[in-house]
Design a protein around this motif. Structure first.
Motif, PDB file in Angstrom:
ATOM      1  N   LEU A  41      41.224 -12.708 -11.452  1.00  0.00           N
ATOM      2  CA  LEU A  41      42.149 -12.004 -12.331  1.00  0.00           C
ATOM      3  C   LEU A  41      42.100 -10.489 -12.149  1.00  0.00           C
ATOM      4  O   LEU A  41      43.110  -9.813 -12.325  1.00  0.00           O
ATOM      5  CB  LEU A  41      41.859 -12.370 -13.785  1.00  0.00           C
ATOM      6  CG  LEU A  41      42.030 -13.854 -14.123  1.00  0.00           C
ATOM      7  CD1 LEU A  41      41.607 -14.125 -15.555  1.00  0.00           C
ATOM      8  CD2 LEU A  41      43.448 -14.315 -13.883  1.00  0.00           C
ATOM      9  N   TYR A  42      40.942  -9.964 -11.787  1.00  0.00           N
ATOM     10  CA  TYR A  42      40.845  -8.515 -11.584  1.00  0.00           C
ATOM     11  C   TYR A  42      41.351  -8.111 -10.206  1.00  0.00           C
ATOM     12  O   TYR A  42      41.938  -7.046 -10.041  1.00  0.00           O
ATOM     13  CB  TYR A  42      39.415  -8.033 -11.836  1.00  0.00           C
ATOM     14  CG  TYR A  42      39.140  -7.937 -13.316  1.00  0.00           C
ATOM     15  CD1 TYR A  42      39.368  -6.755 -14.001  1.00  0.00           C
ATOM     16  CD2 TYR A  42      38.721  -9.049 -14.029  1.00  0.00           C
ATOM     17  CE1 TYR A  42      39.164  -6.672 -15.370  1.00  0.00           C
ATOM     18  CE2 TYR A  42      38.512  -8.979 -15.394  1.00  0.00           C
ATOM     19  CZ  TYR A  42      38.743  -7.791 -16.065  1.00  0.00           C
ATOM     20  OH  TYR A  42      38.553  -7.718 -17.421  1.00  0.00           O
ATOM     21  N   HIS A  47      48.311  -8.271 -15.600  1.00  0.00           N
ATOM     22  CA  HIS A  47      48.635  -7.633 -16.873  1.00  0.00           C
ATOM     23  C   HIS A  47      49.885  -8.304 -17.419  1.00  0.00           C
ATOM     24  O   HIS A  47      50.514  -9.126 -16.751  1.00  0.00           O
ATOM     25  CB  HIS A  47      48.789  -6.106 -16.749  1.00  0.00           C
ATOM     26  CG  HIS A  47      49.804  -5.676 -15.746  1.00  0.00           C
ATOM     27  ND1 HIS A  47      51.140  -5.640 -16.013  1.00  0.00           N
ATOM     28  CD2 HIS A  47      49.659  -5.255 -14.464  1.00  0.00           C
ATOM     29  CE1 HIS A  47      51.798  -5.214 -14.945  1.00  0.00           C
ATOM     30  NE2 HIS A  47      50.921  -4.985 -13.984  1.00  0.00           N
ATOM     31  N   LYS A  81      41.216  -9.472 -19.114  1.00  0.00           N
ATOM     32  CA  LYS A  81      42.091 -10.191 -18.174  1.00  0.00           C
ATOM     33  C   LYS A  81      42.085 -11.692 -18.461  1.00  0.00           C
ATOM     34  O   LYS A  81      43.113 -12.352 -18.332  1.00  0.00           O
ATOM     35  CB  LYS A  81      41.667  -9.944 -16.719  1.00  0.00           C
ATOM     36  CG  LYS A  81      41.699  -8.500 -16.308  1.00  0.00           C
ATOM     37  CD  LYS A  81      43.091  -8.032 -16.017  1.00  0.00           C
ATOM     38  CE  LYS A  81      43.032  -6.605 -15.487  1.00  0.00           C
ATOM     39  NZ  LYS A  81      44.309  -6.003 -15.379  1.00  0.00           N
TER      40      LYS A  81
END
Length: 127
Positions: A41-42, A47, A81
């Motif tokens: 997710l990072y 977002h 996230k």
């Protein structure tokens, strides 16, 4: 078996990455019958405005037989996230449906004031 591994930690040197995630991937690599897809997710920079990414994640969730969530819990919360992932991917109509039960639900409140401690129960009954 289709396995989706979702990692939600910003630090690649963390135990989430080097311990849990690495162990899961190493274990799956020993079994040919296990298909694995990974969502970081990072790395994906998830977002709330990335609608195309959310559609991709929903397709992966539908593809998978098992989902592994890897995230630390900081102050009783997941990483930002990971929370966005749950909010944006597991939406009504995709992950669940709202069912109106108010016409068939009644509430019974039971209280036992004679006990040493005040004990109170709330019981929901379907008609």
């Amino acid at each position: 078996m289709n396995n989706l591994v979702i990692i939600g930690h910003p630090d690649k040197n963390s135990f989430c990455h080097n311990g849990i995630f690495k162990t899961i991937i190493d274990t799956f690599s020993k079994h040919q019958s296990q298909n694995v897809k990974i969502v970081d997710l990072y790395e994906d920079k998830l977002h709330r405005d990335k609608k195309d990414l959310v559609v991709k994640y929903k397709d992966l969730v539908t593809w998978s037989d098992r989902i592994y969530f890897i995230s630390p819990v900081w102050w009783f919360r997941l990483t930002p996230k990971m929370e966005i992932f749950f909010d944006e991917v597991f939406t009504p109509g995709f992950a669940y449906e709202f069912v109106n039960i108010t016409k068939t639900l009644s509430l019974i409140h039971i209280s036992e004031p004679t006990r040493p401690r005040l004990i109170s129960y709330a019981v929901f009954c379907l008609k």
